[in-house]
Scaffold this motif. Structure first.
Motif, PDB file in Angstrom:
ATOM      1  N   ILE A  34      25.206  10.927 -68.119  1.00  0.00           N
ATOM      2  CA  ILE A  34      24.779  12.307 -67.863  1.00  0.00           C
ATOM      3  C   ILE A  34      23.924  12.327 -66.606  1.00  0.00           C
ATOM      4  CG2 ILE A  34      22.737  12.061 -69.364  1.00  0.00           C
ATOM      5  CD1 ILE A  34      23.262  14.946 -70.328  1.00  0.00           C
ATOM      6  N   TYR A  36      20.968  14.559 -64.554  1.00  0.00           N
ATOM      7  CA  TYR A  36      19.945  15.582 -64.636  1.00  0.00           C
ATOM      8  C   TYR A  36      19.352  15.834 -63.256  1.00  0.00           C
ATOM      9  CZ  TYR A  36      19.593  15.701 -69.753  1.00  0.00           C
ATOM     10  OH  TYR A  36      19.851  15.879 -71.096  1.00  0.00           O
ATOM     11  N   GLN A  38      15.799  17.335 -61.459  1.00  0.00           N
ATOM     12  CA  GLN A  38      14.413  17.651 -61.767  1.00  0.00           C
ATOM     13  C   GLN A  38      13.704  18.178 -60.536  1.00  0.00           C
ATOM     14  OE1 GLN A  38      11.908  14.430 -63.262  1.00  0.00           O
ATOM     15  NE2 GLN A  38      10.696  15.873 -64.466  1.00  0.00           N
ATOM     16  N   LYS A  42       8.722  20.560 -63.139  1.00  0.00           N
ATOM     17  CA  LYS A  42       9.596  21.006 -64.219  1.00  0.00           C
ATOM     18  C   LYS A  42      10.188  19.806 -64.951  1.00  0.00           C
ATOM     19  CE  LYS A  42      10.977  25.291 -61.917  1.00  0.00           C
ATOM     20  NZ  LYS A  42      12.131  26.110 -61.454  1.00  0.00           N
ATOM     21  N   GLY A  43      10.701  20.072 -66.140  1.00  0.00           N
ATOM     22  CA  GLY A  43      11.404  19.034 -66.858  1.00  0.00           C
ATOM     23  C   GLY A  43      12.806  18.860 -66.313  1.00  0.00           C
ATOM     24  N   PRO A  44      13.465  17.737 -66.614  1.00  0.00           N
ATOM     25  CA  PRO A  44      14.840  17.529 -66.162  1.00  0.00           C
ATOM     26  C   PRO A  44      15.777  18.600 -66.707  1.00  0.00           C
ATOM     27  CG  PRO A  44      13.864  15.482 -66.945  1.00  0.00           C
ATOM     28  CD  PRO A  44      12.918  16.571 -67.319  1.00  0.00           C
ATOM     29  N   PHE A  46      19.847  19.661 -67.242  1.00  0.00           N
ATOM     30  CA  PHE A  46      21.208  19.131 -67.358  1.00  0.00           C
ATOM     31  C   PHE A  46      22.114  19.655 -66.241  1.00  0.00           C
ATOM     32  CE2 PHE A  46      25.118  17.831 -69.180  1.00  0.00           C
ATOM     33  CZ  PHE A  46      26.004  18.916 -69.141  1.00  0.00           C
ATOM     34  N   ASP A  49      27.945  15.976 -67.650  1.00  0.00           N
ATOM     35  CA  ASP A  49      28.034  14.725 -68.394  1.00  0.00           C
ATOM     36  C   ASP A  49      29.486  14.249 -68.442  1.00  0.00           C
ATOM     37  OD1 ASP A  49      27.821  16.081 -71.840  1.00  0.00           O
ATOM     38  OD2 ASP A  49      29.081  16.622 -70.125  1.00  0.00           O
ATOM     39  N   PHE A  89      18.631  12.286 -61.574  1.00  0.00           N
ATOM     40  CA  PHE A  89      18.624  11.102 -62.430  1.00  0.00           C
ATOM     41  C   PHE A  89      19.959  10.951 -63.127  1.00  0.00           C
ATOM     42  CE2 PHE A  89      14.180  10.114 -62.227  1.00  0.00           C
ATOM     43  CZ  PHE A  89      13.536  11.327 -62.097  1.00  0.00           C
TER      44      PHE A  89
ATOM     45  N   LEU B  91       7.156  14.170 -71.825  1.00  0.00           N
ATOM     46  CA  LEU B  91       8.250  15.133 -71.930  1.00  0.00           C
ATOM     47  C   LEU B  91       8.815  15.152 -73.345  1.00  0.00           C
ATOM     48  CD1 LEU B  91      10.132  14.141 -68.677  1.00  0.00           C
ATOM     49  CD2 LEU B  91       9.079  16.360 -69.074  1.00  0.00           C
ATOM     50  N   VAL B 105      23.570  16.339 -75.118  1.00  0.00           N
ATOM     51  CA  VAL B 105      22.798  16.926 -74.032  1.00  0.00           C
ATOM     52  C   VAL B 105      21.397  17.247 -74.527  1.00  0.00           C
ATOM     53  CG1 VAL B 105      22.603  18.832 -72.411  1.00  0.00           C
ATOM     54  CG2 VAL B 105      24.856  17.881 -72.967  1.00  0.00           C
ATOM     55  N   PHE B 108      15.170  19.626 -72.053  1.00  0.00           N
ATOM     56  CA  PHE B 108      13.788  19.202 -71.883  1.00  0.00           C
ATOM     57  C   PHE B 108      12.834  20.377 -71.754  1.00  0.00           C
ATOM     58  CE2 PHE B 108      13.638  14.617 -71.310  1.00  0.00           C
ATOM     59  CZ  PHE B 108      14.974  14.306 -71.116  1.00  0.00           C
ATOM     60  N   GLY B 109      11.607  20.140 -72.196  1.00  0.00           N
ATOM     61  CA  GLY B 109      10.524  21.047 -71.906  1.00  0.00           C
ATOM     62  C   GLY B 109       9.937  20.729 -70.542  1.00  0.00           C
ATOM     63  N   ALA B 110       8.936  21.497 -70.153  1.00  0.00           N
ATOM     64  CA  ALA B 110       8.313  21.310 -68.838  1.00  0.00           C
ATOM     65  C   ALA B 110       7.325  20.154 -68.819  1.00  0.00           C
ATOM     66  CB  ALA B 110       7.622  22.599 -68.408  1.00  0.00           C
ATOM     67  N   GLY B 111       6.981  19.636 -69.984  1.00  0.00           N
ATOM     68  CA  GLY B 111       6.121  18.465 -70.051  1.00  0.00           C
ATOM     69  C   GLY B 111       4.654  18.779 -70.214  1.00  0.00           C
TER      70      GLY B 111
END
Lengths: 111, 117
Positions: A34, A36, A38, A42-44, A46, A49, A89, B91, B105, B108-111
């Motif tokens: 997969i 990602y 980022q 912010k978080g990764p 999607f 995949d 990533f 995270l 899949v 994710f959150g923002a952390g």
């Protein structure tokens, strides 16, 4: 140990060009891969995949290629835009194990 | 649904103090993951739950770290006796286990960014 890694830490491209981000993995038991994206703070997120029974999968402006023979994965972004600037990533998993991430490639899109 | 929520977004603490982070996953997701990310690195897996059960823990997860998901919904990650090396982004992610194409899949959150002084 088993790991996922990237060849290039930073990739700089011109807006409108195609981008190719590469990733090598070492776990021959990995059956799912997969990508990602980022952005800073912010978080990764999607992108796309692919399962190990496929060698190519296309999305909107993105294509993932999987070469199991050499344990190589790539992400192709067509007509790269400034909004594509981020860290990318790759990650892999084997069976029920959790995703293992590589160290990332920074994509810089020059206007 | 607003996605995966994490709280607090930022935490500054002194070495030796305990900290706790909370994660609220996407409501219909039954799997919840914790990862740690340091600057310039990819996320490192810590642990994950399916419903209330903690199914996998990384060897990175020292005895000072504990995660819970008591009712199979939100989760907490506690770090006891924090050290400067614990400074990182924590995270949380969730997914819906199954055989569908999107089952693997992680969203994710923002952390939660932790700084240990």
């Amino acid at each position: 140990g088993e790991s996922v890694g990237l060849h290039l830490p930073t990739l700089s491209v011109q807006e409108g060009d195609n981008s190719i981000i590469n990733c090598a993995y070492s776990n021959s038991a990995s059956d799912y891969f997969i990508w990602y994206k980022q952005e800073s703070g912010k978080g990764p997120q999607f992108i796309i995949d692919i399962r190990s029974n496929m060698d190519k999968r296309q999305g909107q402006r993105v294509t993932v290629l999987l070469n199991k023979t050499v344990k190589h994965l790539s992400l192709q972004i067509a007509a790269t835009q400034p909004g594509d600037s981020a860290v990318y990533f790759c990650a892999e998993k084997a069976g029920r194990r959790a995703l293992t991430f590589g160290s990332g490639t920074r994509l810089q899109v020059q206007p | 649904d607003t996605g995966v929520s994490q709280d607090p977004r930022h935490k500054i603490t002194k070495r030796g103090q305990n900290v706790t982070f909370r994660c609220d996953p996407i409501s219909e997701h039954n799997r919840l993951y914790w990862y740690r990310q340091t600057l310039g690195q990819g996320p490192e897996f810590l642990t994950y739950f399916q419903n209330e059960a903690q199914l996998e823990k990384s060897r990175l997860l020292s005895d000072r770290f504990s995660a819970e998901r008591p009712k199979g919904s939100f989760s907490t990650l506690e770090i006891q006796r924090t050290e400067q090396g614990d400074s990182a982004m924590y995270l949380c992610a969730s997914s819906l286990a199954g055989v569908s194409s999107g089952a693997n899949v992680l969203t994710f959150g923002a952390g939660s960014r932790l700084t240990v002084l």
